[in-house]
Scaffold this motif. Structure first.
Motif, mmCIF file in Angstrom:
data_model
loop_
_atom_site.group_PDB
_atom_site.id
_atom_site.type_symbol
_atom_site.label_atom_id
_atom_site.label_comp_id
_atom_site.label_asym_id
_atom_site.label_seq_id
_atom_site.Cartn_x
_atom_site.Cartn_y
_atom_site.Cartn_z
ATOM 1 N N LEU A 221 -0.328 4.893 4.090
ATOM 2 C CA LEU A 221 -0.076 4.670 2.669
ATOM 3 C C LEU A 221 -0.527 3.273 2.252
ATOM 4 O O LEU A 221 -1.106 3.089 1.171
ATOM 5 N N GLY A 222 -0.272 2.307 3.133
ATOM 6 C CA GLY A 222 -0.746 0.957 2.840
ATOM 7 C C GLY A 222 -2.254 0.905 2.729
ATOM 8 O O GLY A 222 -2.806 0.221 1.851
ATOM 9 N N GLN A 223 -2.941 1.633 3.604
ATOM 10 C CA GLN A 223 -4.399 1.673 3.544
ATOM 11 C C GLN A 223 -4.871 2.355 2.268
ATOM 12 O O GLN A 223 -5.862 1.942 1.658
ATOM 13 N N ALA A 224 -4.160 3.403 1.841
ATOM 14 C CA ALA A 224 -4.525 4.097 0.598
ATOM 15 C C ALA A 224 -4.387 3.160 -0.600
ATOM 16 O O ALA A 224 -5.247 3.140 -1.500
ATOM 17 N N LEU A 225 -3.321 2.364 -0.630
ATOM 18 C CA LEU A 225 -3.153 1.383 -1.702
ATOM 19 C C LEU A 225 -4.287 0.362 -1.681
ATOM 20 O O LEU A 225 -4.852 0.017 -2.731
ATOM 21 N N ALA A 226 -4.615 -0.113 -0.488
ATOM 22 C CA ALA A 226 -5.700 -1.090 -0.360
ATOM 23 C C ALA A 226 -7.039 -0.490 -0.780
ATOM 24 O O ALA A 226 -7.864 -1.160 -1.412
ATOM 25 N N ASP A 227 -7.264 0.782 -0.452
ATOM 26 C CA ASP A 227 -8.523 1.441 -0.813
ATOM 27 C C ASP A 227 -8.669 1.572 -2.327
ATOM 28 O O ASP A 227 -9.744 1.327 -2.888
ATOM 29 N N LEU B 272 -4.700 -6.784 2.328
ATOM 30 C CA LEU B 272 -3.343 -6.619 1.815
ATOM 31 C C LEU B 272 -2.396 -6.995 2.948
ATOM 32 O O LEU B 272 -2.375 -6.335 3.990
ATOM 33 N N SER B 273 -1.631 -8.069 2.757
ATOM 34 C CA SER B 273 -0.704 -8.541 3.785
ATOM 35 C C SER B 273 0.692 -8.007 3.510
ATOM 36 O O SER B 273 1.157 -8.022 2.363
ATOM 37 N N LEU B 274 1.370 -7.577 4.563
ATOM 38 C CA LEU B 274 2.719 -7.014 4.468
ATOM 39 C C LEU B 274 3.614 -7.794 5.418
ATOM 40 O O LEU B 274 3.342 -7.862 6.619
#
Length: 258
Positions: free
Chosen positions: A159-165, A142-144
């Motif tokens: 939170l970004g990692q949770a979305l990616a997971d 997931l690129s930001l």
């Protein structure tokens, strides 16, 4: 990257987080559409993480990386360039399975010279990459992207990692179901073929006064001699369109000696 200000009547950040995860979960209940799911993921990431753009790069079954979703044309151009150039935070993230962050590409982007040049041309000044991984298997990133320099604090990175997971689990589940469906289809095809072959053996056995083993030998020999699949020849026997006498002829044309 400050959070957007809260105005009266507008949902709080906590509410937006909750709604994003609910929307992602809801998309898994009905017929799974990966394009729609990834669009929800990237737009949710932009909203919740206060970045300018987001994108998803996934590793295909053949191992090649493909850009599957982007929230803007400029982000899509940059992600496509990163894949082609094999360079950038997103590429390093996929390789290592670890988050890669760059708060200021102008200052810290020397390790990715081609990517940094492309990012600046597309108007991006910072880039962060979060791995999409499960138990050591990294399926994508997931690129930001940001138009101004800025770091991702620990909360937003988490939170970004949770979305990616969540996305990783959903995609792997989808692939498992598809794989299971293919296996089920292959198994059913094999079972159907076996039934047809048994029926054809019975017809040939009756016609040629043969044992079932002898009729199978004749059926298989004919299929091999004529370069046809056994199930196809058997189906023609059952359908009544095959030349039974030709199949039953002993010798090179009608037996395993072919």
């Amino acid at each position: 990257m400050p959070d957007r200000p809260h105005t009266a009547g507008a949902p709080t950040r906590e509410q937006r987080v909750s709604r994003t995860f609910v929307a992602l979960a809801d998309s898994l209940v009905a017929d799974f559409d990966i394009a729609e799911f990834l669009d929800l993921l990237t737009t949710g990431a932009v909203d919740l993480l206060s970045v300018a753009a987001a994108g998803v790069i996934l590793r295909g079954p053949d191992g090649h990386l493909e850009v599957l979703s982007s929230t803007s044309r400029q982000a899509d151009l940059l992600e496509q360039f990163a894949v082609q150039a094999d360079n950038g935070p997103c590429i390093d993230c996929v390789r290592t399975g670890m988050p890669v962050t760059c708060a200021d590409l102008e200052v810290q982007g020397k390790r990715w010279p081609r990517y940094t040049a492309g990012a600046q041309a597309c108007g991006f000044r910072c880039a962060h990459a979060v791995p999409m991984r499960l138990r050591g298997q990294t399926i994508g990133v997931l690129s930001l992207l940001g138009t101004e320099p800025g770091a991702l604090d620990e909360e937003r990175l988490g939170l970004g990692q949770a979305l990616a997971d969540v996305a990783t689990i959903a995609i792997l589940q989808h692939r498992a179901v598809e794989h299971g469906d293919r296996l089920s289809t292959q198994l059913q095809t094999a079972l159907d073929s076996r039934i047809v072959i048994e029926q054809a053996k019975g017809i040939l056995a009756q016609r040629g006064t043969l044992t079932m083993d002898e009729s199978f030998t004749a059926l298989r020999g004919y299929a091999r001699a004529h370069g046809q699949r056994l199930a196809v020849v058997a189906s023609s026997v059952v359908a009544g369109s095959a030349d039974l006498d030709a199949i039953l002829i002993p010798g090179p044309r009608g037996s395993d000696r072919a």
